[in-house]
Design an enzyme around this catalytic site. Structure first.
Site, PDB file in Angstrom:
ATOM      1  N   TYR A  78     -25.145  41.749  46.340  1.00 38.02           N
ATOM      2  CA  TYR A  78     -23.838  41.650  46.990  1.00 38.02           C
ATOM      3  C   TYR A  78     -22.973  42.871  46.659  1.00 38.02           C
ATOM      4  O   TYR A  78     -22.953  43.353  45.530  1.00 38.02           O
ATOM      5  CB  TYR A  78     -23.101  40.386  46.546  1.00 38.02           C
TER       6      TYR A  78
ATOM      7  N   SER B 153     -23.363  28.947  54.220  1.00 37.78           N
ATOM      8  CA  SER B 153     -22.822  28.984  55.586  1.00 37.78           C
ATOM      9  C   SER B 153     -22.480  27.576  56.076  1.00 37.78           C
ATOM     10  O   SER B 153     -22.935  27.156  57.142  1.00 37.78           O
ATOM     11  CB  SER B 153     -23.793  29.658  56.561  1.00 37.78           C
TER      12      SER B 153
ATOM     13  N   GLY C 136     -20.942  30.246  60.139  1.00 34.95           N
ATOM     14  CA  GLY C 136     -20.352  31.549  60.403  1.00 34.95           C
ATOM     15  C   GLY C 136     -18.983  31.480  61.054  1.00 34.95           C
ATOM     16  O   GLY C 136     -18.557  32.422  61.731  1.00 34.95           O
ATOM     17  N   GLY C 137     -18.288  30.360  60.867  1.00 36.89           N
ATOM     18  CA  GLY C 137     -16.947  30.201  61.420  1.00 36.89           C
ATOM     19  C   GLY C 137     -16.888  29.371  62.684  1.00 36.89           C
ATOM     20  O   GLY C 137     -15.803  28.967  63.117  1.00 36.89           O
ATOM     21  N   LEU C 138     -18.042  29.048  63.292  1.00 38.70           N
ATOM     22  CA  LEU C 138     -18.037  28.268  64.533  1.00 38.70           C
ATOM     23  C   LEU C 138     -17.458  26.871  64.333  1.00 38.70           C
ATOM     24  O   LEU C 138     -16.911  26.283  65.271  1.00 38.70           O
ATOM     25  CB  LEU C 138     -19.454  28.156  65.096  1.00 38.70           C
TER      26      LEU C 138
END
Length: 322
Positions: A53, A211, A215-217
């Site tokens: 990362y 997740s 991814g934000g959906l």
């Protein structure tokens, strides 16, 4: 904050895991430290990172940010259950990736230096490496455990049969084996319900979903206030692909009186074998929002409705056999 054991181990971890992937490149060091301080103050004791990362700031940068936070003292290290990972490519040289005994040992030493700590609570294989035998993998891990540099070992992105095989080899060697598995799991991505979750539940492996909001959906993308998320072309295509389900999802969340992001994480907390979903905030506001999920109880009617909106899978082979 609620706590639970990590899989079959005696290690107590918070029901939410703080993901640090944004620290050091999307989130400045000072802001990252503030988020970690706030998470710890709220009882989140489980922090997850990885040796790769850091993205644009360089591989290893996130571990360095966490190490600088530990160096401030105040029992930060002692209170934190620290998880990091090995597997990803750290250089162009052939032995600086995957799960050879050489890379496991050398990567652990490098992570310890960056993290400014003497031990890693949970050392995880970031991906499976079919080219390396489990006996070699466990040889390296047993050495690190014997030296006190690693306390527990986990996996990420492994199949159910790989989890079972890895633990069978560990048992033969007299080792504890895998106590956790990080999997891609959310209401839109439910493939792990076929094999991974049943294997984890059977073998006492705690599942740590990554997740959790797809991814934000699942964070409320249909609302005009969704902002930058809707500007991304890939996200716009995904919205159109899943629009009927997302419309029903956001309508249900409105009926419940909770933000979609909070309900998405809360749903995972109701799933079998799940220990702690990973919340990966870029800002303090996102951290505060993520922590609300532990206070949301979803009744059977709501869980059934969610299965209707986002159909899942029965455990294999019942999903596809008579």
């Amino acid at each position: 904050m609620e706590y639970t054991h990590l899989g079959r181990s005696g290690l107590s971890v918070s029901r939410l895991c703080l993901g640090t992937m944004n620290f050091g490149w999307k989130t400045e060091e000072a802001d990252s430290h503030a988020i970690m301080d706030r998470a710890l103050a709220e009882g989140v004791n489980f922090f997850d990172t990885a040796n790769v990362y850091g993205r644009s700031a360089g591989r290893g940068r996130t571990e360095e940010v966490i190490g600088a936070w530990f160096a401030q003292g105040g029992d930060r290290r002692e209170k934190t259950v620290l998880a990091t990972k090995v597997y990803g490519t750290m250089s162009d040289w052939p032995n600086d990736s995957k799960l050879s005994a050489r890379n496991i040992v050398r990567s652990c030493e490098a992570s310890l230096r960056r993290l400014q700590t003497d031990w890693i609570d949970l050392y995880q294989f970031h991906h499976s490496d079919p080219a390396t035998p489990w006996d070699e993998i466990w040889q390296a891990c047993e050495s690190l455990v014997a030296q006190g540099k690693v306390l527990y070992v986990g996996a990420s992105n492994h199949a159910g049969w790989q989890l079972a095989t890895g633990n069978a080899v560990a048992a033969r060697r007299g080792s504890q084996g895998l106590v956790s598995e990080q999997s891609h799991y959310n209401l839109l991505t439910r493939h792990v319900e076929l094999e991974v979750l049943p294997a984890a539940e059977h073998h006492g492996i705690g599942v740590i979903p990554w997740s959790p909001l797809a991814g934000g959906l699942l964070a409320g993308v249909l609302d005009e206030s969704a902002g930058d998320r809707r500007k991304d072309e890939r996200v716009r295509k995904q919205i159109e692909q899943h629009r009927p389900a997302l419309e029903a999802w956001e309508s249900l969340c409105a009926e419940l009186g909770h933000a979609p992001a909070d309900v998405g994480v809360a749903w995972l907390l109701h799933r079998p074998a799940v220990t702690a979903p990973i919340i990966g905030p870029r800002t303090m506001e996102q951290l505060e929002g993520g922590m609300r999920a532990v206070d949301i109880a979803l009744d059977e009617a709501t869980l059934t409705r969610l299965d209707e909106i986002f159909p899942g899978y029965r455990p294999a082979p019942m999903e596809y056999a008579w």
